[in-house]
Each structure stands twice: as structure tokens, then as C-alpha cells.
Design a protein around this motif. Structure first.
Motif, PDB file in Angstrom:
ATOM      1  N   ALA A  40      90.850   4.239  71.344  1.00 20.86           N
ATOM      2  CA  ALA A  40      91.175   3.857  69.972  1.00 20.86           C
ATOM      3  C   ALA A  40      90.381   4.659  68.953  1.00 20.86           C
ATOM      4  O   ALA A  40      90.634   4.553  67.749  1.00 20.86           O
ATOM      5  N   ARG A  53      92.338  -0.167  76.041  1.00 21.28           N
ATOM      6  CA  ARG A  53      92.337   0.271  74.649  1.00 21.28           C
ATOM      7  C   ARG A  53      92.098  -0.945  73.768  1.00 21.28           C
ATOM      8  O   ARG A  53      92.783  -1.960  73.893  1.00 21.28           O
ATOM      9  N   HIS A  54      91.119  -0.835  72.895  1.00 26.35           N
ATOM     10  CA  HIS A  54      90.848  -1.935  71.976  1.00 26.35           C
ATOM     11  C   HIS A  54      90.349  -1.384  70.658  1.00 26.35           C
ATOM     12  O   HIS A  54      89.351  -0.665  70.605  1.00 26.35           O
ATOM     13  N   SER A  55      91.045  -1.718  69.599  1.00 27.29           N
ATOM     14  CA  SER A  55      90.610  -1.347  68.258  1.00 27.29           C
ATOM     15  C   SER A  55      89.669  -2.427  67.742  1.00 27.29           C
ATOM     16  O   SER A  55      89.940  -3.619  67.891  1.00 27.29           O
TER      17      SER A  55
END
Length: 451
Positions: free
Chosen positions: A315, A354-356
Motif C-alpha cells: 500500500a 495489503r493494508h492501507s
């Protein structure tokens, strides 16, 4: 039955095991977690534990209570030999022994990073575990009791001087909460005043809270200084022998409570005692899907996540960036690990992590906080409420959420519980002193009888 071995029961390890219990079929695999502690520490609550705003037990999530079908081993993994699919376990008591596995999950977590500073290991205390948070709180409260019975002078000043080294989230939150506790305690000690308190925050860089922007970070410094704190930027700790603090800027003072929160280091078992691939920082090399290795050279049946894994941050706009070592990532990586391991066993799709970021939020003491999400910055009471709201939702299980909420509501009605239990750190002292006194009395009585 396949053996799935999880090294470490922190955030990532706990959530991996918890998720696997829900996703594995009966008899498909046995999950084993090796950790020296019988609980997972919810570290974001540790600053509030130091201030008495959260009970120590409520920051500790029992492994046995929540991992009902997982085998739990109280011990530490001292060596990983993936070539033999074997780890060496050092139990809390007894001789070392080996465990074999089919699938390995490395979530050992980081350790507190220290430097060869004179007196540091003898005088300082960390803020990474529940025991440390409780000890910090009790030491401050005991210092108040002792200082109140002393006349103004050097000894009293030392007792009421608190030093935190490290301006990251752990250090700033712990510092702000302890300062809030000390200020609140003054009304119960008429012998002391705000001028007697001396709180110092030492940071080697030119700013604190690197996770927030420059302006919010500067606002936090001003906020702490308005409350009477001394923030030393671009300053290093030179010596702390016998509680005498020497700083690189030439300042010196005596301090009875020194808390070290100057970052993390790779877990020694990962850094030095494994044949798994590690990078220059001593972190396990991990692919985006949390499998160990690289795209061209994967390590079969080995996974890793959390603070001791170099997880690519998909991200981030920065090429080659890795996820920062915080609870927000570790929890979500543990959940993704459980899903990916189950998918690998069931022939399903393995997904990348995936991590924002949801933003960062920090407590600076009762009723004070700061929150930032991109360009949005919230300060003061609203940010503090957001901090409490987020973490009461994030702490595992409804049982823990309700317990924490109950303590907060009770404190809102009746105030903080200002009782020091420092004596629990030496529970036999009263028993031993009583026995010594009794023998002394018997000896004097016998001497008089003989005379």
C-alpha cells in the motif's frame, strides 16, 4: 495429522492460531503455539496501565481461554533448523528439547533495543510487557509516598524526577499518561506541589512521533511542555549510573525512575539462530503473501509476520517499503496468515497482504490525544476519545472489551484508583521479616530467662 508450529504468541501468532481454529477441519492439523507467557499482551493499553486507567489483567489476553483447541507450550524457541524441520524449545523449567513440524509460522516478535550506555541495564526499565507497566506505576506512587515524608532537597527531587528515553509512540504515550497520573496525585499530597515534579523526555532525533507529520509532532511537544515537561530533542543519553542522568547536551540530573523505550531490535532467535533467510536488519525475508523467501527462491511451508518479518508494504507508494512494526499491521497479518495457510492446505487461493493505514492515534494523558489520517489532524479530547474507542474495539473478545469499558466508566465516576502494590514484587519480604523478628524476640526472652 499435520503439525503447524507457531513460534510466539503475540499479536500475529495469537491471531494466526485463533483464525486457524476456525478454518481448519477436524483432524486436519494440530496447531502448537510456543511462548514463555500464557497470554498475549495488548501493548496499546500499556501506557494506560502505567496510569492506572486500565487494569493490568485487562491488557493481557489469556491464550488458553481463547485458543481452545491449540496446544500451548510454555517456553522459548532458541533455535530454528528448517533443514530438519525442527526447533529447539527451552521450557520455563526443565531441559531443552526438540519439536518437529510440517508447517512453521515465525511470529516471535521484537525485543527492546538497548545500547552499551553506562548504568542502563542496572537502572532502566522497559515498557513492552504488562509487568513493566505495573512496576512503573507502582514505583512512581511509592516515590510519592517517600517524597512526601522528606524535606525539600536533592533526595526528594530525585524521587520525583522521571526520565523517558525514546520519542516513539510507546515512549510518548507512556510519558504523557504517567505525567497525567503524577499531576492528578498531587491533590492527595499537600506536602508536594507541581514544582516538585520533573519529567524529562529524551529523543535522539529532532522530533517525536515520526508516524505523524512535523506540525502535529511539534504540537505534541508544546502540549507536553505546557504541562511542565522537559522535552530534549537531538539529545542522547550518555550515562545513567546510580540514577545520575547525563545527556549529550551537557545537562545532568538525578532520576529515580528511568524508562527506556528507544525502539525495537530483531528477536535473537531470528537474527542469530536460524537457517531461514534474513535481511541486513535481522528480519525474516517474507514475500507479499507472507510466505518466507523470495519469488525466485521460496521456502516451502514456512510463513512469517509481525515485528520480526520484513513484510513488503504493497500500500506504500515508496518502492521496496516494508510495513512498520505496529499492532495495526501485526493483527491483520495474523488474520491473513490464518486464511493463507488454510487456503494452502485446501487448495484455495493465497492472497497478498495489503493494508492501507487507518491513521495514527495516540493518548497523551487523560483527556488528551492526537489523531492524524493523511492531512486530517484532530487534537485534544476528541482525539483521546477516538483513541479509546478504537482500542476498545480492537482488543480481542467481548469479555475484554466489557471489562475495559467497566474500568473506564468506574474511573469516570470515582476517579483513578491511586493504590501502589509495589510490595507484590517481593511477596516474601513481610513473611521473612516477621520470622526474623519472632526469632529475635525469642532470643532476647531466652537471654533474660537464663539471666
Amino acid at each position: 495429522m499435520r503439525e503447524i508450529l507457531i513460534v510466539g504468541g503475540g499479536y500475529a501468532g495469537f491471531y494466526t492460531a485463533w483464525g486457524l481454529e476456525k478454518k481448519l477441519r477436524t483432524g486436519e492439523a494440530r496447531v502448537t503455539v510456543v511462548d514463555p507467557r500464557p497470554y498475549m499482551t495488548y501493548q496499546p493499553f500499556l501506557p494506560e496501565v502505567t496510569a492506572g486507567s486500565v487494569e493490568a489483567r485487562h491488557a493481557a489476553v489469556s491464550l488458553r481461554r481463547h485458543l481452545r483447541s491449540t496446544r500451548l507450550i510454555a517456553g522459548s524457541v532458541t533455535e530454528i533448523r528448517n533443514a530438519d524441520r525442527t526447533v529447539t524449545v527451552r521450557p520455563v523449567s526443565g531441559a531443552d528439547y526438540e519439536l518437529h513440524y510440517d508447517i512453521l509460522v515465525v511470529t516471535a516478535g521484537a525485543v527492546t533495543r538497548t545500547f552499551p550506555i553506562p548504568g542502563l541495564t542496572q537502572q532502566a526499565i522497559g515498557l513492552k510487557h504488562v509487568e513493566e507497566a505495573v512496576a512503573i506505576r507502582d514505583r512512581l506512587m511509592t516515590a510519592f509516598d517517600q517524597a512526601a515524608s522528606l524535606p525539600p532537597g536533592a533526595e526528594r527531587q530525585k524521587l520525583l524526577t522521571v526520565t523517558f528515553v525514546g520519542g516513539g509512540f510507546s515512549g510518548v504515550e507512556g510519558f504523557g499518561e504517567l505525567l497525567s497520573l503524577a499531576t492528578a496525585m498531587l491533590k492527595f499530597y499537600p506536602e508536594l506541589s507541581i514544582d516538585d515534579l520533573s519529567f524529562h523526555l529524551i529523543e535522539a532525533r529532532g522530533r517525536i512521533l515520526p508516524e505523524v507529520g512535523d506540525k502535529p509532532g511539534a504540537w505534541v511537544v508544546r502540549s507536553l511542555e505546557r504541562r511542565g515537561a522537559h522535552v530534549h530533542l537531538n539529545t542522547q543519553l550518555v550515562s545513567v549510573e546510580d540514577g545520575h542522568v547525563v545527556l549529550s547536551n551537557g545537562e545532568e540530573f538525578d532520576s529515580s525512575l528511568i524508562v527506556w523505550t528507544a525502539g525495537n531490535a530483531s528477536n535473537p532467535v531470528v537474527h542469530n539462530h536460524t537457517d531461514l533467510p534474513v535481511d541486513e536488519r535481522g528480519l525474516v525475508v517474507v514475500r507479499p503473501d507472507l510466505r518466507v523467501g523470495t519469488d525466485s527462491d521460496p521456502v516451502p511451508d514456512v510463513w512469517a509476520a509481525g515485528d520480526d518479518a520484513a513484510v513488503p508494504d504493497l500500500a506504500s507508494p515508496v518502492p521496496g517499503a516494508h510495513t512498520v512494526p505496529n499492532a495495526q499491521h501485526a493483527v491483520r497479518q495474523g488474520r491473513r496468515l490464518a486464511k493463507n495457510i488454510a487456503a494452502a492446505l485446501h487448495g484455495g487461493r493465497i492472497r497478498d497482504y495489503r493494508h492501507s493505514s487507518l491513521g495514527v492515534v495516540a493518548t497523551l494523558g487523560l483527556g488528551r490525544g492526537i489523531f492524524q489520517y493523511k492531512r486530517i489532524v484532530i487534537k485534544g479530547l476528541p482525539a483521546w476519545l477516538m483513541h479509546r474507542g478504537y482500542h476498545v474495539l480492537a482488543v480481542p473478545s467481548w469479555e475484554r472489551k466489557i471489562r475495559v469499558l467497566t474500568v473506564w466508566l468506574t474511573a469516570a465516576l470515582f476517579g483513578r484508583d491511586l493504590v501502589s502494590l509495589a510490595s507484590v514484587q517481593h511477596p516474601r519480604d513481610a513473611f521473612v521479616r516477621g520470622g526474623d523478628a519472632q526469632r529475635s524476640d525469642e532470643s532476647r526472652t531466652g537471654s533474660r530467662t537464663a539471666a
